[in-house]
Design a protein around this motif. Structure first.
Motif, PDB file in Angstrom:
ATOM      1  N   CYS A  89       1.035  13.854  -9.234  1.00  0.00           N
ATOM      2  CA  CYS A  89      -0.024  13.088  -8.606  1.00  0.00           C
ATOM      3  C   CYS A  89      -0.416  11.961  -9.540  1.00  0.00           C
ATOM      4  CB  CYS A  89      -1.125  14.086  -8.305  1.00  0.00           C
ATOM      5  SG  CYS A  89      -2.773  13.586  -8.554  1.00  0.00           S
ATOM      6  N   ARG A  90      -0.432  10.742  -9.020  1.00  0.00           N
ATOM      7  CA  ARG A  90      -0.681   9.561  -9.854  1.00  0.00           C
ATOM      8  C   ARG A  90      -1.792   8.708  -9.272  1.00  0.00           C
ATOM      9  NH1 ARG A  90       1.021  11.771 -12.995  1.00  0.00           N
ATOM     10  NH2 ARG A  90       3.047  11.994 -13.927  1.00  0.00           N
ATOM     11  N   LEU A  91      -2.670   8.234 -10.149  1.00  0.00           N
ATOM     12  CA  LEU A  91      -3.680   7.273  -9.736  1.00  0.00           C
ATOM     13  C   LEU A  91      -3.213   5.905 -10.226  1.00  0.00           C
ATOM     14  CD1 LEU A  91      -6.885   9.230 -10.874  1.00  0.00           C
ATOM     15  CD2 LEU A  91      -5.942   9.084  -8.569  1.00  0.00           C
ATOM     16  N   GLU A  92      -2.855   5.038  -9.292  1.00  0.00           N
ATOM     17  CA  GLU A  92      -2.384   3.705  -9.673  1.00  0.00           C
ATOM     18  C   GLU A  92      -3.545   2.726  -9.530  1.00  0.00           C
ATOM     19  OE1 GLU A  92       0.717   3.526 -10.658  1.00  0.00           O
ATOM     20  OE2 GLU A  92       1.720   5.233  -9.678  1.00  0.00           O
ATOM     21  N   GLY A  93      -3.775   1.937 -10.560  1.00  0.00           N
ATOM     22  CA  GLY A  93      -4.859   0.966 -10.525  1.00  0.00           C
ATOM     23  C   GLY A  93      -5.736   1.100 -11.757  1.00  0.00           C
ATOM     24  N   ASP A  94      -6.666   0.180 -11.885  1.00  0.00           N
ATOM     25  CA  ASP A  94      -7.534   0.175 -13.058  1.00  0.00           C
ATOM     26  C   ASP A  94      -8.726   1.086 -12.813  1.00  0.00           C
ATOM     27  OD1 ASP A  94      -8.960  -0.338 -15.311  1.00  0.00           O
ATOM     28  OD2 ASP A  94      -9.513  -2.396 -14.756  1.00  0.00           O
ATOM     29  N   VAL A  95      -8.525   2.377 -13.008  1.00  0.00           N
ATOM     30  CA  VAL A  95      -9.576   3.347 -12.682  1.00  0.00           C
ATOM     31  C   VAL A  95     -10.811   3.193 -13.572  1.00  0.00           C
ATOM     32  CG1 VAL A  95      -8.016   5.085 -11.729  1.00  0.00           C
ATOM     33  CG2 VAL A  95      -8.549   5.126 -14.170  1.00  0.00           C
ATOM     34  N   ALA A  96     -10.647   2.549 -14.728  1.00  0.00           N
ATOM     35  CA  ALA A  96     -11.756   2.422 -15.677  1.00  0.00           C
ATOM     36  C   ALA A  96     -12.754   1.344 -15.265  1.00  0.00           C
ATOM     37  CB  ALA A  96     -11.215   2.143 -17.079  1.00  0.00           C
ATOM     38  N   PRO A 121     -15.149  -0.056 -12.456  1.00  0.00           N
ATOM     39  CA  PRO A 121     -15.742   0.365 -11.179  1.00  0.00           C
ATOM     40  C   PRO A 121     -15.386  -0.609 -10.060  1.00  0.00           C
ATOM     41  CG  PRO A 121     -17.363   0.485 -12.955  1.00  0.00           C
ATOM     42  CD  PRO A 121     -16.154  -0.184 -13.525  1.00  0.00           C
ATOM     43  N   GLY A 122     -15.020  -0.066  -8.910  1.00  0.00           N
ATOM     44  CA  GLY A 122     -14.755  -0.888  -7.738  1.00  0.00           C
ATOM     45  C   GLY A 122     -13.340  -1.404  -7.630  1.00  0.00           C
ATOM     46  N   SER A 123     -12.554  -1.318  -8.676  1.00  0.00           N
ATOM     47  CA  SER A 123     -11.211  -1.887  -8.542  1.00  0.00           C
ATOM     48  C   SER A 123     -10.331  -0.957  -7.703  1.00  0.00           C
ATOM     49  CB  SER A 123     -10.619  -2.233  -9.896  1.00  0.00           C
ATOM     50  OG  SER A 123     -10.197  -1.171 -10.575  1.00  0.00           O
ATOM     51  N   PRO A 124      -9.441  -1.563  -6.913  1.00  0.00           N
ATOM     52  CA  PRO A 124      -8.679  -0.773  -5.937  1.00  0.00           C
ATOM     53  C   PRO A 124      -7.757   0.243  -6.599  1.00  0.00           C
ATOM     54  CG  PRO A 124      -7.852  -3.025  -6.054  1.00  0.00           C
ATOM     55  CD  PRO A 124      -9.111  -2.993  -6.860  1.00  0.00           C
ATOM     56  N   VAL A 125      -7.749   1.443  -6.059  1.00  0.00           N
ATOM     57  CA  VAL A 125      -6.919   2.518  -6.606  1.00  0.00           C
ATOM     58  C   VAL A 125      -6.071   3.120  -5.490  1.00  0.00           C
ATOM     59  CG1 VAL A 125      -6.964   4.830  -7.643  1.00  0.00           C
ATOM     60  CG2 VAL A 125      -8.579   3.079  -8.427  1.00  0.00           C
ATOM     61  N   THR A 126      -4.788   3.270  -5.775  1.00  0.00           N
ATOM     62  CA  THR A 126      -3.879   3.923  -4.841  1.00  0.00           C
ATOM     63  C   THR A 126      -3.503   5.288  -5.405  1.00  0.00           C
ATOM     64  OG1 THR A 126      -2.957   1.822  -4.148  1.00  0.00           O
ATOM     65  CG2 THR A 126      -1.623   3.757  -3.709  1.00  0.00           C
ATOM     66  N   VAL A 127      -3.519   6.297  -4.544  1.00  0.00           N
ATOM     67  CA  VAL A 127      -3.135   7.639  -4.973  1.00  0.00           C
ATOM     68  C   VAL A 127      -1.735   7.932  -4.445  1.00  0.00           C
ATOM     69  CG1 VAL A 127      -3.701  10.098  -4.837  1.00  0.00           C
ATOM     70  CG2 VAL A 127      -5.535   8.403  -4.921  1.00  0.00           C
ATOM     71  N   ASN A 128      -0.833   8.310  -5.328  1.00  0.00           N
ATOM     72  CA  ASN A 128       0.510   8.716  -4.917  1.00  0.00           C
ATOM     73  C   ASN A 128       0.711  10.181  -5.259  1.00  0.00           C
ATOM     74  OD1 ASN A 128       1.444   6.140  -4.027  1.00  0.00           O
ATOM     75  ND2 ASN A 128       1.595   5.524  -6.161  1.00  0.00           N
ATOM     76  N   VAL A 129       0.968  10.998  -4.249  1.00  0.00           N
ATOM     77  CA  VAL A 129       1.208  12.410  -4.538  1.00  0.00           C
ATOM     78  C   VAL A 129       2.555  12.847  -3.967  1.00  0.00           C
ATOM     79  CG1 VAL A 129      -1.248  13.010  -4.535  1.00  0.00           C
ATOM     80  CG2 VAL A 129       0.084  13.316  -2.464  1.00  0.00           C
ATOM     81  N   GLU A 130       3.134  13.817  -4.672  1.00  0.00           N
ATOM     82  CA  GLU A 130       4.315  14.500  -4.154  1.00  0.00           C
ATOM     83  C   GLU A 130       3.851  15.876  -3.713  1.00  0.00           C
ATOM     84  OE1 GLU A 130       7.446  12.282  -7.168  1.00  0.00           O
ATOM     85  OE2 GLU A 130       7.111  14.436  -7.383  1.00  0.00           O
ATOM     86  N   ALA A 131       4.475  16.383  -2.672  1.00  0.00           N
ATOM     87  CA  ALA A 131       4.033  17.684  -2.171  1.00  0.00           C
ATOM     88  C   ALA A 131       5.203  18.501  -1.665  1.00  0.00           C
ATOM     89  CB  ALA A 131       3.016  17.495  -1.046  1.00  0.00           C
ATOM     90  N   SER A 132       4.985  19.801  -1.652  1.00  0.00           N
ATOM     91  CA  SER A 132       5.938  20.743  -1.079  1.00  0.00           C
ATOM     92  C   SER A 132       5.263  21.339   0.141  1.00  0.00           C
ATOM     93  CB  SER A 132       6.225  21.838  -2.113  1.00  0.00           C
ATOM     94  OG  SER A 132       7.021  22.855  -1.548  1.00  0.00           O
ATOM     95  N   MET A 133       6.007  21.469   1.233  1.00  0.00           N
ATOM     96  CA  MET A 133       5.383  22.064   2.414  1.00  0.00           C
ATOM     97  C   MET A 133       6.130  23.315   2.852  1.00  0.00           C
ATOM     98  SD  MET A 133       6.395  19.312   5.322  1.00  0.00           S
ATOM     99  CE  MET A 133       6.610  20.448   6.688  1.00  0.00           C
ATOM    100  N   PHE A 134       5.395  24.143   3.559  1.00  0.00           N
ATOM    101  CA  PHE A 134       5.962  25.404   4.020  1.00  0.00           C
ATOM    102  C   PHE A 134       7.070  25.131   5.045  1.00  0.00           C
ATOM    103  CE2 PHE A 134       5.756  29.482   6.379  1.00  0.00           C
ATOM    104  CZ  PHE A 134       6.052  30.296   5.299  1.00  0.00           C
ATOM    105  N   TRP A 135       8.142  25.876   4.920  1.00  0.00           N
ATOM    106  CA  TRP A 135       9.284  25.737   5.809  1.00  0.00           C
ATOM    107  C   TRP A 135       8.846  25.884   7.268  1.00  0.00           C
ATOM    108  CZ3 TRP A 135      14.074  24.080   6.015  1.00  0.00           C
ATOM    109  CH2 TRP A 135      14.888  24.503   7.072  1.00  0.00           C
ATOM    110  N   GLY A 136       9.238  24.918   8.105  1.00  0.00           N
ATOM    111  CA  GLY A 136       8.938  25.042   9.528  1.00  0.00           C
ATOM    112  C   GLY A 136       7.742  24.207   9.963  1.00  0.00           C
ATOM    113  N   GLU A 137       6.913  23.760   9.012  1.00  0.00           N
ATOM    114  CA  GLU A 137       5.792  22.899   9.397  1.00  0.00           C
ATOM    115  C   GLU A 137       6.316  21.513   9.757  1.00  0.00           C
ATOM    116  OE1 GLU A 137       2.233  23.780   9.275  1.00  0.00           O
ATOM    117  OE2 GLU A 137       3.319  25.678   9.427  1.00  0.00           O
ATOM    118  N   ARG A 138       5.524  20.779  10.524  1.00  0.00           N
ATOM    119  CA  ARG A 138       5.976  19.437  10.915  1.00  0.00           C
ATOM    120  C   ARG A 138       5.519  18.420   9.878  1.00  0.00           C
ATOM    121  NH1 ARG A 138       4.547  18.742  17.078  1.00  0.00           N
ATOM    122  NH2 ARG A 138       5.932  16.941  16.840  1.00  0.00           N
TER     123      ARG A 138
END
Lengths: 203, 184, 113
Positions: free
Chosen positions: A127-134, A136-153
């Protein structure tokens, strides 16, 4: 067996080495080679048995270990430097000039994981926070990788994750989240079937 | 469906989380792979007296280096590699005062054929056969056959010329075959 | 000097219990290692001795007291809100008890949930 007499040692070594190298490459010796002399096949069969045994020996070692108490796990965990992963400092606003308030990036990543895990059948990975989080107010994009249960859509699951993560970040942080991107990188099965599965009604 | 236990997650996910600072995910990895790593360390060391320490050092190093792990799916192989390195470091520290010649000395003949015949399982037989190897032979064999290291890697890890590794492995294999084949 | 050290020690213990009492605060993390790194920035002449409690760290700087606490927040209250409440609670205690001016009060949320 045929290979044990002393004067044959060097020849045996050469044969074993030759065969081992072929097997190390993931190949099998040719039939022509195996049929050339009886000891060729004997050596090959023995090496094959050996490799299978060696492959299993650690599992067998583990299986034959007596049950241990948990102290080895706690011993390891208590020696881990948790602060090493705190990451950047994400400011929290306060009217007082004396206040120096913040959330660690590590805490926010933990928040994202926990929000994502709460979506049925999913685990968040990186999980990554892209942007100048330090700042205040500057735009931040969150990128996450995930694993899902077999069979879910997949699209629905990704959407649920995005919503859960966004809601949680809006609630707990002052970050200006402009996007939450979810990439499904794994699919998992249930490893340990639950007890209730066995004792289910009508079962 | 309810929240799934973290123990259901694959290594790749757990390693990625641990790299991000998730101690719970790291704990699952410790429980999942710790016993195997301990067994591996015991095989390399020749006894279990230091294997708990090796496992602990391995996981502490792993926690620190997890963010550098390129392929989280290869976590187990990566952990095993750190284990062998830590075990070899131990052996090296142990051996510091001894000349290398002694290192390849044959193991003492401690068991009579009668005792050996009582060994029932394949594992016990292999363990006994490994006991007849010199320490250097056993280490080379363990790194090669259990750890899956290449000759070049073993040479580097043990700080030996590749030709020596080749010779040690050949002798180890032949000796093991002789010992084991007597059981057939 | 001894008087100051004792004062810091008592204050740290009091602050610790105040911070623990803030709704939503679950755990206080030791802050000493982090403080050790910034000690160099604090002008000497006052005691830099760490307080007996390493959970709430108090150091004396040129411009007054510096307080540092790191917490784990749980529950439904926003983590930012709990963070501000921790600051307010510390500031209230200091305003009532501290004979020296306050420079900064640093509160870090190191874990949520």
């Amino acid at each position: 067996m045929a290979m044990t007499s002393r004067h044959d040692d060097d020849a045996d070594n050469d044969l074993l080495e030759q065969l081992s190298e072929i097997m190390d490459r993931g190949e099998s010796p040719t039939d022509a080679f195996l049929n050339r002399a009886p000891e060729n096949r004997i050596a090959f069969d023995a090496l094959t048995r050996f490799r299978a045994m060696a492959k299993n020996i650690l599992d067998d070692d583990v299986a034959s270990e007596p049950e241990r108490d948990d102290s080895w796990v706690t011993g390891i965990l208590s020696n881990i430097h948790r602060e090493a992963r705190a990451g950047r400092s994400i400011p929290v606003s306060h009217p007082s000039p004396k206040a120096d308030l913040s959330l660690t990036e590590g805490a926010v990543r933990g928040l994202i994981r926990s929000a994502g895990d709460a979506v049925a059948g999913t685990f968040i990975g990186h999980c990554r926070l892209e942007g100048d989080v330090a700042t205040p107010g500057s735009p931040v994009t969150v990128n996450v990788e995930a694993s899902m249960f077999w069979g879910e859509r997949m699209p629905q699951t990704a959407q649920q994750l995005r919503e859960a993560i966004t809601t949680s970040l809006l609630h707990h942080t002052e970050l200006n989240i402009v996007a939450v991107n979810v990439t499904i990188t794994d699919v998992h099965l249930r490893r340990n079937p639950k007890d209730e599965d066995r004792s289910a009604p009508n079962g | 469906m309810e929240r799934a236990p973290l123990g259901d997650a694959a290594d790749s996910i757990l390693a990625a989380r641990a790299a991000d600072g998730d101690l719970r995910a790291f704990e699952v990895l410790v429980r999942r792979h710790g016993p195997l790593m301990r067994a591996y360390a015991t095989r390399i060391l020749g006894s279990n007296s230091d294997s708990d320490d090796v496992v602990q050092e391995t996981f502490i190093t792993a926690w620190e280096r997890l963010p550098e792990l390129q392929d989280p799916a290869a976590t187990k192989a990566w952990l095993m590699r750190i284990t062998s390195r830590k075990a070899i470091d131990r052996i090296r520290a142990r051996k510091q005062d001894q000349p290398l010649g002694e290192w390849d000395a044959p193991a003492p003949e401690s068991e009579s054929p009668h005792q050996r015949a009582e060994a029932a399982s394949q594992r016990e037989r292999l363990t006994r056969a490994l006991g007849t190897l010199s320490e250097a032979q056993r280490q080379c064999w363990t790194l090669r056959e259990i750890g899956g290291h290449s000759y070049a890697e073993i040479a580097e890890e043990l700080d030996l010329p590749p030709s020596t590794v080749r010779g040690l492995l050949a002798r180890a294999r032949q000796k093991l075959m002789q010992e084991m084949e007597e059981w057939r | 000097m001894t008087v100051t050290a004792n004062f810091e020690c008592e204050l740290a213990t009091e602050l610790e219990s105040v911070v623990r009492g803030v709704p939503g605060v679950n755990t206080l993390y030791p802050t000493a290692p982090l403080v050790a790194r910034i000690v160099g920035a604090i002008v000497s002449g006052f005691t830099q001795r760490e307080a007996a409690s390493d959970l709430v760290t108090i150091t004396m700087g040129e411009a007054g007291l510096n307080v540092f606490a790191a917490v784990r927040v749980v529950g439904s209250e926003p983590a930012t809100e709990v963070c501000r409440l921790v600051f307010d609670s510390i500031a209230t205690v200091l305003a009532a008890h501290s004979p020296v001016p306050i420079d900064t009060i640093k509160v870090t949320v190191a874990s949520i949930g």
